[in-house]
Write an enzyme that holds these catalytic residues in place. Structure first.
Site, PDB file in Angstrom:
ATOM      1  N   GLU A   1      -4.468   3.161   6.907  1.00 33.20           N
ATOM      2  CA  GLU A   1      -4.168   3.696   5.592  1.00 33.20           C
ATOM      3  C   GLU A   1      -5.299   4.612   5.044  1.00 33.20           C
ATOM      4  OE1 GLU A   1      -6.217   0.043   2.093  1.00 33.20           O
ATOM      5  OE2 GLU A   1      -4.566  -0.200   3.829  1.00 33.20           O
TER       6      GLU A   1
ATOM      7  N   ARG B   1       0.782  -0.965   0.274  1.00 31.83           N
ATOM      8  CA  ARG B   1       0.271  -0.038  -0.167  1.00 31.83           C
ATOM      9  C   ARG B   1       0.858   1.510   0.283  1.00 31.83           C
ATOM     10  NH1 ARG B   1      -2.390  -3.559  -1.286  1.00 31.83           N
ATOM     11  NH2 ARG B   1      -4.066  -4.388  -0.542  1.00 31.83           N
TER      12      ARG B   1
ATOM     13  N   SER C   1     -10.708   1.110   3.579  1.00 27.35           N
ATOM     14  CA  SER C   1     -10.249   0.594   4.390  1.00 27.35           C
ATOM     15  C   SER C   1      -9.706   1.616   5.379  1.00 27.35           C
ATOM     16  CB  SER C   1      -9.438  -0.608   4.241  1.00 27.35           C
ATOM     17  OG  SER C   1      -9.888  -1.879   3.452  1.00 27.35           O
TER      18      SER C   1
END
Length: 302
Positions: free
Chosen positions: A295, A174, A225
């Site tokens: 995130e 990520r 998320s």
């Protein structure tokens, strides 16, 4: 700012909005105003916009379709550049796909799959734009952008343009080099896919879409998320096991469907979300000794 605004208007670079609420431009429907929101009409417009912003020494931020993003209630100082319809070009040449940074990921996965090209079905339910997906190495279902990207066309803060290879982007879970070490705007991306059977690809893509529909609360405004998975554990599972599903602060609520989603259940503020994020972090650390990292990108005035 008036002098810069006049120069931007004279250059006809795209759409300009003053004190525009960013709640209109984020999937969680939260965010104070941008001093100036600019939606450039093409790559040349973006380059010229950055040149003018730098000329007047105004701080600037880039957003795409507003997913994976939490904007402060106080808004964002300076200029916000939004990648939209001016960067939604698409070229498919054999198994090579070149696409603009403003192109929607969901739409791209559909178009590619209908062409019988395999490798992008994992992204069929990911909201947001190509530029944002490259920036954060978006992924799902065991794959991510780094598996298929060959290079990206990036505009850096100093106005320079450069094609960066996959290796130069330094992808990891990520993240990419664009987040901290070399901040920049992804104008275009090139993907290399493989030929496959259209029916099988479409079936996989539909399964992925169904899974997201059945397990993730996209019927509510949300940002996707909230936490990175503290592998080998999963953020959503830890949050659920801690009994936090449905827990709310103000209008921000941990989703009843998925523990790693915070939804705007009604008139939520960014501060509500931030307070809920901190509560989750504290709870998971106390119960399991696990440090949770966000995130979702948190930006704007403090």
């Amino acid at each position: 700012m008036n002098e810069m605004l006049h120069e931007l208007q004279e250059s006809e670079l795209g759409k300009l909005l003053i004190n525009e609420p960013l709640s209109n431009h984020t999937t969680i429907k939260i965010g104070g105003p941008a001093d100036l929101l600019i939606i450039p009409k093409d790559i040349a417009g973006i380059k010229k916009t950055v040149e003018l912003i730098n000329k007047y020494k105004m701080p600037w931020t880039v957003i795409g379709r507003g997913s994976n993003l939490l904007v402060s209630d106080k808004g964002i100082e300076g200029a916000v550049i939004k990648l939209g319809s001016g960067l939604d070009h698409l070229l498919i040449s054999g198994t090579t796909v070149t696409v603009g940074g403003g192109y929607p990921i969901v739409k791209l996965s559909m178009v590619i799959s209908k062409e019988g090209l395999d490798g992008f079905a994992f992204a069929s339910g990911i909201p947001g734009s190509v530029g944002g997906a490259v920036y954060m190495n978006a992924g799902a279902h065991g794959s991510d952008i780094s598996k298929i990207l060959t290079k990206a066309h990036v505009l850096f803060e100093d106005g320079s343009l450069e094609w960066l290879s996959k290796d130069e982007l330094e992808f990891s879970y990520r993240t990419s080099i664009l987040q901290k070490k070399r901040p920049g705007i992804v104008l275009e991306a090139e993907f290399e896919l493989v030929e496959g059977k259209k029916e099988e690809i479409m079936l996989t893509m539909q399964k992925n879409k169904d899974y997201r529909r059945d397990t993730q609360p996209w019927n509510y405004p949300c940002a996707g998320s909230i936490f990175r998975n503290p592998l080998p554990q999963y953020a959503g599972q830890l949050i659920e096991e801690a009994g936090l599903k449905g827990y709310s602060i103000g209008g921000a609520q941990v989703s009843e469907m998925h523990g790693n989603f915070i939804v705007n259940a009604g008139e939520a503020t960014a501060q509500n979300v931030l307070d809920l994020i901190q509560f989750i972090k504290d709870t998971i650390l106390e119960k399991y000794g696990v440090v949770m990292e966000t995130e979702v990108e948190i930006i704007g005035r403090k």
